[in-house]
Design a protein around this motif. Sequence first.
Motif, PDB file in Angstrom:
ATOM      1  N   GLY A 174     116.256 -39.656 -40.916  1.00  0.00           N
ATOM      2  CA  GLY A 174     116.441 -40.373 -39.661  1.00  0.00           C
ATOM      3  C   GLY A 174     115.147 -40.780 -38.987  1.00  0.00           C
ATOM      4  O   GLY A 174     115.146 -41.201 -37.837  1.00  0.00           O
ATOM      5  N   ASP A 175     114.026 -40.682 -39.708  1.00  0.00           N
ATOM      6  CA  ASP A 175     112.717 -41.047 -39.155  1.00  0.00           C
ATOM      7  C   ASP A 175     112.301 -42.406 -39.712  1.00  0.00           C
ATOM      8  O   ASP A 175     111.512 -42.493 -40.659  1.00  0.00           O
ATOM      9  N   GLY A 176     112.859 -43.463 -39.113  1.00  0.00           N
ATOM     10  CA  GLY A 176     112.557 -44.811 -39.573  1.00  0.00           C
ATOM     11  C   GLY A 176     111.079 -45.139 -39.510  1.00  0.00           C
ATOM     12  O   GLY A 176     110.550 -45.826 -40.375  1.00  0.00           O
ATOM     13  N   ALA A 177     110.392 -44.631 -38.485  1.00  0.00           N
ATOM     14  CA  ALA A 177     108.956 -44.917 -38.335  1.00  0.00           C
ATOM     15  C   ALA A 177     108.177 -44.398 -39.534  1.00  0.00           C
ATOM     16  O   ALA A 177     107.246 -45.055 -40.007  1.00  0.00           O
ATOM     17  N   GLU A 178     108.565 -43.232 -40.045  1.00  0.00           N
ATOM     18  CA  GLU A 178     107.891 -42.666 -41.220  1.00  0.00           C
ATOM     19  C   GLU A 178     108.078 -43.571 -42.433  1.00  0.00           C
ATOM     20  O   GLU A 178     107.146 -43.848 -43.168  1.00  0.00           O
ATOM     21  N   PHE A 179     109.305 -44.073 -42.635  1.00  0.00           N
ATOM     22  CA  PHE A 179     109.549 -44.993 -43.743  1.00  0.00           C
ATOM     23  C   PHE A 179     108.755 -46.279 -43.551  1.00  0.00           C
ATOM     24  O   PHE A 179     108.060 -46.737 -44.458  1.00  0.00           O
ATOM     25  N   PHE A 180     108.856 -46.877 -42.357  1.00  0.00           N
ATOM     26  CA  PHE A 180     108.224 -48.179 -42.130  1.00  0.00           C
ATOM     27  C   PHE A 180     106.705 -48.117 -42.131  1.00  0.00           C
ATOM     28  O   PHE A 180     106.051 -49.143 -42.240  1.00  0.00           O
ATOM     29  N   ALA A 181     106.130 -46.926 -42.058  1.00  0.00           N
ATOM     30  CA  ALA A 181     104.681 -46.788 -42.220  1.00  0.00           C
ATOM     31  C   ALA A 181     104.262 -47.183 -43.636  1.00  0.00           C
ATOM     32  O   ALA A 181     103.099 -47.510 -43.878  1.00  0.00           O
ATOM     33  N   HIS A 182     105.218 -47.201 -44.564  1.00  0.00           N
ATOM     34  CA  HIS A 182     104.948 -47.557 -45.962  1.00  0.00           C
ATOM     35  C   HIS A 182     105.380 -48.983 -46.282  1.00  0.00           C
ATOM     36  O   HIS A 182     105.474 -49.351 -47.455  1.00  0.00           O
ATOM     37  N   VAL A 210     108.084 -42.754 -54.649  1.00  0.00           N
ATOM     38  CA  VAL A 210     109.139 -43.558 -54.003  1.00  0.00           C
ATOM     39  C   VAL A 210     110.101 -42.647 -53.250  1.00  0.00           C
ATOM     40  O   VAL A 210     110.497 -42.946 -52.117  1.00  0.00           O
ATOM     41  N   ARG A 211     110.470 -41.521 -53.839  1.00  0.00           N
ATOM     42  CA  ARG A 211     111.351 -40.572 -53.141  1.00  0.00           C
ATOM     43  C   ARG A 211     110.708 -40.099 -51.835  1.00  0.00           C
ATOM     44  O   ARG A 211     111.374 -39.970 -50.815  1.00  0.00           O
ATOM     45  N   GLN A 212     109.410 -39.856 -51.873  1.00  0.00           N
ATOM     46  CA  GLN A 212     108.691 -39.415 -50.673  1.00  0.00           C
ATOM     47  C   GLN A 212     108.722 -40.502 -49.599  1.00  0.00           C
ATOM     48  O   GLN A 212     108.938 -40.219 -48.421  1.00  0.00           O
ATOM     49  N   VAL A 213     108.518 -41.757 -50.002  1.00  0.00           N
ATOM     50  CA  VAL A 213     108.563 -42.885 -49.059  1.00  0.00           C
ATOM     51  C   VAL A 213     109.929 -42.950 -48.373  1.00  0.00           C
ATOM     52  O   VAL A 213     110.018 -43.160 -47.161  1.00  0.00           O
ATOM     53  N   PHE A 214     110.994 -42.741 -49.137  1.00  0.00           N
ATOM     54  CA  PHE A 214     112.349 -42.869 -48.599  1.00  0.00           C
ATOM     55  C   PHE A 214     112.812 -41.631 -47.840  1.00  0.00           C
ATOM     56  O   PHE A 214     113.861 -41.660 -47.193  1.00  0.00           O
ATOM     57  N   LYS A 215     112.067 -40.547 -47.867  1.00  0.00           N
ATOM     58  CA  LYS A 215     112.425 -39.327 -47.133  1.00  0.00           C
ATOM     59  C   LYS A 215     112.602 -39.621 -45.645  1.00  0.00           C
ATOM     60  O   LYS A 215     113.452 -39.023 -44.993  1.00  0.00           O
ATOM     61  N   GLY A 216     111.773 -40.518 -45.084  1.00  0.00           N
ATOM     62  CA  GLY A 216     111.892 -40.859 -43.668  1.00  0.00           C
ATOM     63  C   GLY A 216     113.270 -41.398 -43.329  1.00  0.00           C
ATOM     64  O   GLY A 216     113.872 -41.006 -42.324  1.00  0.00           O
TER      65      GLY A 216
END
Length: 135
Positions: free
Chosen positions: A18-26, A8-14
């Motif tokens: 400031g990388d919303g796209a990285e978060f929203f990929a999950h 979960v911490r890794q998912v929220f790293k985006g």
Amino acid sequence: MAITADYVRQVFKGLESGDGAEFFAHVANDVDWIVEGTHPLAGHYHSKADFVAGTFAKLGKVLPKGTQLQVEHLLVKDDEAVVELHSLATAKNGMRFDNRYCWVCTFENNVITRVRAYLDSAMVAQLFEENPMSL
């Protein structure tokens, strides 16, 4: 399979970087996302696209440098995570928008499929009252 706090911490790293796209990929395309409260961002969103349009896109119009979301606390049990976050941001008019959030996230196959989000409704209402969105 149950999720872990590290995952979960890794998912929220985006979001933290400031990388919303990285978060929203999950986040599932058909996510069921409820933003509680009585303010311009509140609502029941039935897709990732609707959620982004109803929240992040609106915030982008009044927070010129965006918002940094930082994870403060995390509780994980089975396929659910309770994530407490805070934001650091400054509005167009200089108002500090340092809000606090609690997101209750359900994961299926390591993807967020459901969220109930809680935040300071009065602060959000003040943000949009003092910083009208440009058309």
